[in-house]
Design a protein around this motif. Sequence first.
Motif, short mmCIF file in Angstrom:
data_model
loop_
_atom_site.label_atom_id
_atom_site.label_comp_id
_atom_site.label_asym_id
_atom_site.label_seq_id
_atom_site.Cartn_x
_atom_site.Cartn_y
_atom_site.Cartn_z
N LYS A 73 -34.59 -6.83 -4.56
CA LYS A 73 -34.57 -6.62 -3.11
C LYS A 73 -35.97 -6.63 -2.51
O LYS A 73 -36.20 -7.21 -1.45
N ARG A 74 -36.90 -5.97 -3.20
CA ARG A 74 -38.26 -5.89 -2.66
C ARG A 74 -38.91 -7.27 -2.61
O ARG A 74 -39.54 -7.64 -1.62
N LEU A 75 -38.73 -8.05 -3.68
CA LEU A 75 -39.26 -9.41 -3.69
C LEU A 75 -38.61 -10.25 -2.59
O LEU A 75 -39.28 -11.02 -1.89
N GLY A 76 -37.30 -10.08 -2.42
CA GLY A 76 -36.60 -10.81 -1.36
C GLY A 76 -37.15 -10.46 0.01
O GLY A 76 -37.29 -11.34 0.87
N TRP A 77 -37.47 -9.16 0.22
CA TRP A 77 -38.03 -8.76 1.52
C TRP A 77 -39.35 -9.47 1.77
O TRP A 77 -39.59 -9.98 2.88
N TRP A 78 -40.22 -9.51 0.77
CA TRP A 78 -41.52 -10.16 0.95
C TRP A 78 -41.38 -11.67 1.14
O TRP A 78 -42.13 -12.29 1.91
N LEU A 79 -40.42 -12.27 0.46
CA LEU A 79 -40.18 -13.70 0.64
C LEU A 79 -39.70 -13.99 2.07
O LEU A 79 -40.13 -14.96 2.70
N GLY A 80 -38.81 -13.15 2.57
CA GLY A 80 -38.36 -13.32 3.95
C GLY A 80 -39.48 -13.13 4.94
O GLY A 80 -39.57 -13.84 5.96
N THR A 81 -40.38 -12.20 4.65
CA THR A 81 -41.52 -11.97 5.53
C THR A 81 -42.47 -13.17 5.51
O THR A 81 -43.01 -13.57 6.55
N ALA A 82 -42.66 -13.76 4.32
CA ALA A 82 -43.50 -14.96 4.22
C ALA A 82 -42.89 -16.11 5.02
O ALA A 82 -43.59 -16.86 5.71
N PHE A 83 -41.56 -16.24 4.94
CA PHE A 83 -40.86 -17.26 5.72
C PHE A 83 -41.09 -17.04 7.21
O PHE A 83 -41.42 -17.97 7.96
N ALA A 84 -40.92 -15.79 7.65
CA ALA A 84 -41.09 -15.47 9.08
C ALA A 84 -42.51 -15.79 9.54
O ALA A 84 -42.72 -16.37 10.61
N ALA A 85 -43.51 -15.43 8.71
CA ALA A 85 -44.90 -15.69 9.09
C ALA A 85 -45.17 -17.19 9.19
O ALA A 85 -45.83 -17.65 10.13
N GLY A 86 -44.66 -17.95 8.22
CA GLY A 86 -44.87 -19.40 8.26
C GLY A 86 -44.24 -20.05 9.48
O GLY A 86 -44.84 -20.93 10.11
N LEU A 87 -43.04 -19.60 9.85
CA LEU A 87 -42.36 -20.19 11.00
C LEU A 87 -42.95 -19.73 12.32
O LEU A 87 -42.93 -20.48 13.31
N VAL A 88 -43.49 -18.51 12.37
CA VAL A 88 -44.20 -18.07 13.58
C VAL A 88 -45.40 -18.99 13.83
O VAL A 88 -45.64 -19.44 14.96
N LEU A 89 -46.14 -19.30 12.77
CA LEU A 89 -47.27 -20.22 12.89
C LEU A 89 -46.81 -21.58 13.39
O LEU A 89 -47.38 -22.15 14.33
N ASP A 90 -45.76 -22.11 12.76
CA ASP A 90 -45.27 -23.43 13.14
C ASP A 90 -44.82 -23.49 14.59
O ASP A 90 -45.14 -24.44 15.33
N MET A 91 -44.06 -22.49 15.03
CA MET A 91 -43.54 -22.53 16.39
C MET A 91 -44.64 -22.33 17.42
O MET A 91 -44.61 -22.94 18.50
N ALA A 92 -45.64 -21.50 17.11
CA ALA A 92 -46.77 -21.33 18.03
C ALA A 92 -47.52 -22.65 18.19
O ALA A 92 -47.86 -23.06 19.32
N LEU A 93 -47.75 -23.34 17.08
CA LEU A 93 -48.45 -24.63 17.14
C LEU A 93 -47.60 -25.70 17.82
O LEU A 93 -48.12 -26.56 18.54
N LEU A 94 -46.29 -25.64 17.60
CA LEU A 94 -45.40 -26.62 18.24
C LEU A 94 -45.48 -26.51 19.76
O LEU A 94 -45.64 -27.52 20.46
N PHE A 95 -45.38 -25.29 20.28
CA PHE A 95 -45.44 -25.12 21.73
C PHE A 95 -46.82 -25.47 22.27
O PHE A 95 -46.94 -26.05 23.35
N TRP A 96 -47.87 -25.11 21.55
CA TRP A 96 -49.23 -25.43 22.00
C TRP A 96 -49.44 -26.94 22.05
O TRP A 96 -49.94 -27.48 23.06
N GLN A 97 -49.03 -27.64 20.99
CA GLN A 97 -49.29 -29.07 20.91
C GLN A 97 -48.42 -29.87 21.88
O GLN A 97 -48.92 -30.76 22.58
N ILE A 98 -47.12 -29.56 21.91
CA ILE A 98 -46.21 -30.37 22.73
C ILE A 98 -46.27 -29.97 24.21
O ILE A 98 -46.49 -30.81 25.08
N ILE A 99 -46.09 -28.69 24.47
CA ILE A 99 -46.02 -28.24 25.87
C ILE A 99 -47.42 -28.06 26.46
O ILE A 99 -47.69 -28.47 27.58
N GLY A 100 -48.30 -27.42 25.69
CA GLY A 100 -49.64 -27.16 26.21
C GLY A 100 -50.52 -28.38 26.31
O GLY A 100 -51.20 -28.60 27.31
N ARG A 101 -50.52 -29.21 25.25
CA ARG A 101 -51.40 -30.37 25.20
C ARG A 101 -50.70 -31.68 25.55
O ARG A 101 -51.34 -32.71 25.75
N GLY A 102 -49.37 -31.67 25.57
CA GLY A 102 -48.61 -32.87 25.90
C GLY A 102 -48.76 -33.98 24.88
O GLY A 102 -48.74 -35.16 25.22
#
Length: 317
Positions: A73-102
Motif C-alpha cells: 500500500k505504501r509503495l502504491g501511494w508513492w507511485l500514485g503521487t509520482a503519477f500525479a506530479a508528472g501529470l501536473v507538470l504535463d498539464m501546466a506545460l500544455l496550457f502554457w504552450q497551447i493557450i499561453g503561447r499559441g
Amino acid sequence: MVGKGFGAVRHRPLMILAAAMAVLGAIALGGLVFDDRSLVGAPIWLKPLKFTISVGLYAVTLAWLIGQLTRGKRLGWWLGTAFAAGLVLDMALLFWQIIGRGRTLHFNRETPVDQWINNMVANGAFTGWGATAAIAILLLFQRLPDRALSSALRAGAALSVAGIGIAMLMFGPDERQLAQFRAGEKPSIVGAHAVGVPDGGPGLPVLGWSTVGGDLRIPHFVGIHAIQVLPVVAYGLLMLARRYPVLESKFVRRNLVRTASVGFAGLLALLTWQAQRGQSIVRPDFWTLVTGAGIIAVVAAGATLSLRAPRPMHQLT
C-alpha cells in the motif's frame, strides 16, 4: 461485496489532480465558446479540454486501483503521487504552450523553448507510464475477494500500460522528416500523430482522428482506457448476477472477464496495426475487417465456453 470490492478510493494527491482537471475542464469548455482561435486546424481549446477529461478520469481510476491494494500500500501511494506530479507538470506545460503561447505542444522543436517544453512533457508522460506499470505489477500480487474484479484490474492495468506505451511510436520521425534529416536539414517538427498523411488534416468531429490516413492516437486512447473498461465489465457482470443465476459463480464471471480482456487486447493490436499501415479508422480494408471478425468470433466462442463449462462446487459462489 460490492462496497468492499468496488468502493475504495483513497489517494489525496490523485483526487486533487482530478479536482483540478474538473476546474480546468470547465475553463477549457468556456474557452471553446468564447475564444475563436484555432491551432493546426482545430479550436485551440479543444486539445486542453480532451486532456483534462482524460487525465481526470484516469486519476480517479488510479486512486481507486491503489485503494484495492492489500499488499504494498505504501509503495502504491508513492507511485500514485509520482503519477500525479508528472501529470501536473504535463498539464501546466500544455496550457502554457497551447493557450499561453499559441503553439503546438507535441513534436515541436522549432525553438529552444519549444524543444524544452516538448522534452519536459515527455518526461512527465514517462513518469506517469512508469508509475502505472509499477502499479500493474503490484496488482499481480493482490488477493481480492472477487475473482472477476481481480482479473479485470490486472488485465486493465497491463493493457493501459501498453496503450500509454503506444504513444512512443508517435515520437519517431516520419518519412518526410527523415528525408529532411538526410538532406542535412533540421525539421521543426519531429514525430506525428498521423501515419501516411500530415497532422491537421480531415478528422473525426471532436476527436480529430484522421479520416484519410492512419492515426496512432486511436490505439493510444483505447489502450489507456482499458483500466476503466474492464473493471466496469466485472462490475456489470456482478450486477447481472442478481438476475441471471449462471453469473452468480465467480468462476464464470472470471472467465468472462478474461475473455473480454483477450478481446480488448486483440482490438488494441488491430487498431495499432491498422494505424501503422496508414489506414484510416473509417476506411478499413479487407484484412482489417477479416481480423476484426476473427476477434469477434474468438470472444463469442470464449463467452459461450465460459457460460457452458462445468464449474467445481466450491467455485459456484
